[in-house]
Design an enzyme around this catalytic site. Sequence first.
Site, mmCIF file in Angstrom:
data_model
loop_
_atom_site.group_PDB
_atom_site.id
_atom_site.type_symbol
_atom_site.label_atom_id
_atom_site.label_comp_id
_atom_site.label_asym_id
_atom_site.label_seq_id
_atom_site.Cartn_x
_atom_site.Cartn_y
_atom_site.Cartn_z
ATOM 1 N N GLU A 94 8.000 116.586 7.125
ATOM 2 C CA GLU A 94 7.853 118.164 7.708
ATOM 3 C C GLU A 94 8.084 119.046 6.074
ATOM 4 O O GLU A 94 7.446 119.827 6.017
ATOM 5 C CB GLU A 94 8.727 118.642 8.881
ATOM 6 C CG GLU A 94 8.427 118.286 10.255
ATOM 7 C CD GLU A 94 7.161 119.015 10.643
ATOM 8 O OE1 GLU A 94 6.832 120.337 10.436
ATOM 9 O OE2 GLU A 94 6.249 118.362 11.345
ATOM 10 N N CYS A 110 2.594 112.840 19.848
ATOM 11 C CA CYS A 110 3.888 112.932 19.654
ATOM 12 C C CYS A 110 4.423 111.760 20.623
ATOM 13 O O CYS A 110 4.415 111.929 21.829
ATOM 14 C CB CYS A 110 4.565 113.943 20.061
ATOM 15 S SG CYS A 110 6.164 113.957 19.970
ATOM 16 N N CYS A 156 5.938 106.990 15.609
ATOM 17 C CA CYS A 156 6.067 108.232 15.574
ATOM 18 C C CYS A 156 5.058 108.871 14.706
ATOM 19 O O CYS A 156 4.686 108.294 13.499
ATOM 20 C CB CYS A 156 7.524 108.626 14.940
ATOM 21 S SG CYS A 156 7.569 110.456 14.354
ATOM 22 N N ASP A 208 2.370 118.221 19.175
ATOM 23 C CA ASP A 208 3.362 117.782 18.564
ATOM 24 C C ASP A 208 4.591 118.405 18.228
ATOM 25 O O ASP A 208 4.336 119.939 18.252
ATOM 26 C CB ASP A 208 2.917 117.101 17.186
ATOM 27 C CG ASP A 208 4.109 116.158 16.554
ATOM 28 O OD1 ASP A 208 4.727 115.345 17.076
ATOM 29 O OD2 ASP A 208 4.145 116.181 15.326
ATOM 30 N N SER A 209 5.763 118.082 17.688
ATOM 31 C CA SER A 209 6.698 118.912 17.582
ATOM 32 C C SER A 209 6.438 119.544 15.906
ATOM 33 O O SER A 209 7.028 120.763 15.577
ATOM 34 C CB SER A 209 7.963 118.089 17.266
ATOM 35 O OG SER A 209 7.887 117.150 16.221
ATOM 36 N N HIS A 228 4.552 111.408 12.824
ATOM 37 C CA HIS A 228 4.896 111.452 11.403
ATOM 38 C C HIS A 228 4.920 110.604 10.405
ATOM 39 O O HIS A 228 4.467 110.718 9.321
ATOM 40 C CB HIS A 228 6.434 112.216 11.225
ATOM 41 C CG HIS A 228 6.289 113.623 11.845
ATOM 42 N ND1 HIS A 228 6.441 113.724 13.186
ATOM 43 C CD2 HIS A 228 6.396 114.990 11.322
ATOM 44 C CE1 HIS A 228 6.491 115.288 13.285
ATOM 45 N NE2 HIS A 228 6.579 115.983 12.189
HETATM 46 N N1 DGL Z 1 5.867 113.261 15.935
HETATM 47 C C1 DGL Z 1 7.064 113.047 16.626
HETATM 48 C C2 DGL Z 1 6.832 111.586 17.272
HETATM 49 O O1 DGL Z 1 5.748 110.985 17.270
HETATM 50 C C3 DGL Z 1 8.164 113.845 16.791
HETATM 51 C C4 DGL Z 1 8.972 113.706 15.717
HETATM 52 C C5 DGL Z 1 10.122 114.659 16.030
HETATM 53 O O2 DGL Z 1 9.979 115.804 16.087
HETATM 54 O O3 DGL Z 1 11.582 114.165 16.091
HETATM 55 O O4 DGL Z 1 7.700 111.068 17.985
#
Ligand code: DGL
Length: 287
Positions: free
Chosen positions: A163, A84, A195, A21-22, A197
């Site tokens: 984050e 992600c 997402c 993931d990012s 996150h």
């Molecule tokens: N966790 C990510 C997603 O599912 C990326 C969020 C990001 O880095 O913008 O989209």
Amino acid sequence: MTLPAGGSAPAGASAPIGLFDSGVGGLSVWREIVRQLPSESTIYLADRAHVPYGNREAEEIRHFSVHITERLVEAGCKAVVVACNTASAVALHSLRRRFPGLPILGLEPAVKPAVALTRSGVVGVMATPATFQGELYRATVGRHAVDVRVVEQVCIGLAELVESGALDDPASDAELQRFLEPMLAAGADTIVLGCTHYPFVIEAIRRLVGPGLQVVDPAPAVARHLGQLLQREGLALPSGQGRHRFFTTGDPACFDRAAARLVSVQSASQPLAWRRSSGGELLLPMV
Ligand code: DGL
């Protein structure tokens, strides 16, 4: 440095599952995989040097995704979960083309279960700009959202909020409220967390929208699909206790604090670095 040919991982059932993931968002998927498949080992890579992915160009996200997957294959992973939505939306097809022998699972906004759940006929989807622009999202909506209105809510800044860990801050409630409002005003009774996150703010979302709304986190379904995929491929590990390793292209101490706070794990993450080259950034190998 020689990279392995795409998809040639000599990995058996005891090999780990790679996830990336990012940042820390994919830990919402990791947590569910560890819960459902406790014997499996994992390698989790957080590309915090590039977080957020959501506001970046598709080409750039594809480049990062390919390099990260190469590193995971090189580390012997038997399967890769693109934990992600953003990377899945823009890079999943290229990854599958590039690594044809490797089982790769992506995340797509859970529009299908949301369509089955809605009574009002309006479903809200929270995701990043790149996810909404990706081919995967369009195809998902086209396939499943028949006779249902889908309200798309771009949530710029929400992944960064997770984050940063500033989740108990009243300002973060106000920010969340701002994202939820248009979907509620349109009559949505079901909200999709598009997402990885966002499951880390699911309690705050539930508190703000009240008990009448359903909030869909795709992680349990993804872990189930992964279990079925491993079974089908003869790669499932039936017993034992999995080992978990973590890498980050950001600051390891910072990742470890976030991982402890979000999923109660002592991650002891190791650093990984990107190096500039004439062909764009290259991810250095794991040691
Ligand atoms: N966790 C990510 C997603 O599912 C990326 C969020 C990001 O880095 O913008 O989209």
